[in-house]
Design a protein around this motif. Structure first.
Motif, mmCIF file in Angstrom:
data_model
loop_
_atom_site.group_PDB
_atom_site.id
_atom_site.type_symbol
_atom_site.label_atom_id
_atom_site.label_comp_id
_atom_site.label_asym_id
_atom_site.label_seq_id
_atom_site.Cartn_x
_atom_site.Cartn_y
_atom_site.Cartn_z
ATOM 1 N N THR A 170 8.548 3.776 -17.091
ATOM 2 C CA THR A 170 9.204 5.550 -16.970
ATOM 3 C C THR A 170 10.112 5.623 -15.795
ATOM 4 N N GLY A 171 10.527 4.319 -15.380
ATOM 5 C CA GLY A 171 11.796 5.085 -15.148
ATOM 6 C C GLY A 171 11.208 5.261 -12.694
ATOM 7 N N SER A 172 9.918 4.774 -12.765
ATOM 8 C CA SER A 172 9.001 4.840 -11.357
ATOM 9 C C SER A 172 9.369 3.493 -10.915
ATOM 10 N N PHE A 173 8.944 3.108 -9.995
ATOM 11 C CA PHE A 173 8.938 1.799 -8.921
ATOM 12 C C PHE A 173 7.762 1.941 -8.470
ATOM 13 N N ASP A 174 7.425 0.541 -8.129
ATOM 14 C CA ASP A 174 5.261 0.232 -7.829
ATOM 15 C C ASP A 174 5.639 -0.608 -6.482
ATOM 16 N N LEU A 175 6.432 -0.299 -5.014
ATOM 17 C CA LEU A 175 6.149 -1.271 -4.074
ATOM 18 C C LEU A 175 4.826 -1.559 -3.120
ATOM 19 N N SER A 176 4.113 -0.926 -3.933
ATOM 20 C CA SER A 176 2.631 -1.528 -3.115
ATOM 21 C C SER A 176 1.830 -2.878 -3.528
ATOM 22 N N LEU A 177 2.369 -3.249 -4.686
ATOM 23 C CA LEU A 177 2.360 -3.965 -5.398
ATOM 24 C C LEU A 177 1.581 -5.824 -4.397
ATOM 25 N N GLY A 178 2.213 -6.059 -3.859
ATOM 26 C CA GLY A 178 2.325 -6.732 -3.202
ATOM 27 C C GLY A 178 0.757 -6.302 -2.261
ATOM 28 N N TYR A 179 1.169 -5.216 -1.393
ATOM 29 C CA TYR A 179 -0.044 -5.493 -0.440
ATOM 30 C C TYR A 179 -1.303 -4.875 -1.437
ATOM 31 N N GLY A 180 -1.036 -4.918 -2.649
ATOM 32 C CA GLY A 180 -2.646 -4.110 -3.287
ATOM 33 C C GLY A 180 -2.853 -5.952 -3.609
ATOM 34 N N LEU A 181 -1.894 -6.752 -4.045
ATOM 35 C CA LEU A 181 -2.488 -7.855 -4.345
ATOM 36 C C LEU A 181 -3.192 -9.026 -3.408
ATOM 37 N N GLY A 182 -2.794 -8.089 -2.039
ATOM 38 C CA GLY A 182 -3.358 -9.007 -0.712
ATOM 39 C C GLY A 182 -4.523 -8.612 -0.799
ATOM 40 N N LEU A 183 -4.895 -6.936 -0.962
ATOM 41 C CA LEU A 183 -6.306 -6.559 -0.508
ATOM 42 C C LEU A 183 -7.248 -7.092 -1.734
ATOM 43 N N ALA A 184 -6.890 -7.062 -2.923
ATOM 44 C CA ALA A 184 -7.606 -7.708 -4.420
ATOM 45 C C ALA A 184 -8.019 -9.000 -4.099
ATOM 46 N N HIS A 185 -7.397 -9.743 -3.070
ATOM 47 C CA HIS A 185 -7.772 -11.228 -3.251
ATOM 48 C C HIS A 185 -9.201 -11.192 -2.031
#
Length: 361
Positions: free
Chosen positions: A76-91
């Motif tokens: 969609t032309g957007s970027f999600d820079l919270s992926l790494g932080y979200g991965l850390g919180l999820a695990h």
């Protein structure tokens, strides 16, 4: 009787033949095969072995899942820079719910995956309805997620007791199927679902239109905001699933481990937009890009390269991926503009101004 004026010559753009299209679509796949051959010749005793294949399929499954998660907003032309932080919180949350809260592991996994979807949904709302650039918005939400991770863990690690974690839970990552690591089949299934959704369903095609021209998407009636929020939510669900796999792999809650996966995820997503369907992010291209990175890193590691070569490799590949993705997108737009501007044959009229298809006066 006057002679008709000569037709104005039109300059036609050079069109590339099928060979160029094949190179653009499958060049990255060919590069993967060449890297395998080169490292097999250089390291005949260690590289072309079953252990190397198992190591690549197992160790690269989580980066591949996260790269597919990063790809969805990029469509969609957007970027999600919270992926790494979200991965850390999820695990961390999976282990917290299983170890500290005493939840059954299936419910803990489902809750974390659902929480990832909610987090992605909120990211999309902030970006679209808050009218904040996706880089800034997701960087801010990512920092907040990192703060929540620190609050849950108290700055330390979550370590299971002497009884350890349930075997059924750790088998989510450690088990094999048909002689191959089970996580590899998760990646293939996820890539297949994303390929069907993006390439075959109207929802995916609308996402591509939004990424190409949001204003045009609005004019044809596509609900740009709602679809973009859905894309972020889908990305969040995938991040939550990656967090479950990371928890099953690590078996210890480390609040800072997720940041190490952010750069490989974006390298795979952006480099993948230059393969299979050049100029547009796609699931199969992302898998090919992850395969190139995995083979390259494995070969470099077996050659005895220093530890600092890994971030150097990822950084250089990211720059190359951004450049190639931009070039592919420009070539795609140029081809579309050339097809749109192709002139039709000039209409020839006789001395009475009547063309070959006009009725006589």
């Amino acid at each position: 009787m006057t002679a008709p004026p000569p037709p104005v010559p039109h300059s036609r753009p050079l069109r590339r033949g099928p060979a160029w299209h094949l190179v653009g679509a499958y060049g990255l796949l060919v590069l993967t095969v060449l890297l395998v051959l080169v490292f097999s010749l250089m390291l005949p005793r260690t590289f072309p072995t079953g252990d190397t294949v198992d190591s690549i399929l197992s160790n690269q499954s989580i980066p591949a899942v996260l790269a597919l998660a990063a790809m969805v907003p990029v469509v969609t032309g957007s970027f999600d820079l919270s992926l790494g932080y979200g991965l850390g919180l999820a695990h961390v949350m999976v282990l917290y719910l299983v170890v500290d809260a005493g939840w059954p592991w299936p419910w803990a996994c489902l809750a974390v995956i659902a929480g990832g979807g909610v987090t992605g949904f909120l990211n999309g709302v902030v970006v679209e309805f808050g009218r904040i650039d996706s880089f800034i918005a997701t960087l801010g939400t990512g920092s907040m997620l990192y703060a929540v991770t620190g609050w849950v863990t108290g700055g330390g690690r979550i370590v299971p007791g002497p009884q350890g974690l349930p075997t059924a839970f750790t088998d989510l990552y450690d088990a094999t199927f048909l002689g191959l690591p089970l996580p590899a089949f998760y990646v293939l299934a996820l890539a297949g679902v994303l390929w069907v959704v993006l390439e075959r369903l109207p929802f995916g095609r609308c996402l591509y239109v939004i990424g190409a021209n949001p204003r045009a998407a609005e004019l044809v009636g596509i609900p740009v905001r709602r679809y973009t929020v859905h894309a972020f939510a889908a990305s969040g669900l995938i991040v939550g699933f990656a967090g479950v796999l990371l928890a099953a792999q690590q078996q210890i809650g480390n609040p800072s481990v997720g940041l190490d996966y952010l750069l490989p995820a974006f390298v795979g997503a952006l480099l993948g937009s230059t393969a299979i369907r050049p100029g547009r992010p796609n699931a199969l291209g992302t898998l090919v890009a992850v395969a190139v990175l995995a083979v390259g890193l494995t070969g470099i590691g077996q050659l005895g390269a220093a530890f600092w070569t890994v971030p150097l490799f990822y950084g250089g590949t990211l720059l190359l991926a951004v450049g190639l993705a931009g070039y592919s997108a420009r070539q795609l737009r140029t081809g579309a503009d050339a097809a749109h501007d192709t002139p039709t044959a000039p209409k020839v009229e006789d001395e009475h101004g009547i063309g070959p298809t006009d009725p006589p006066p």
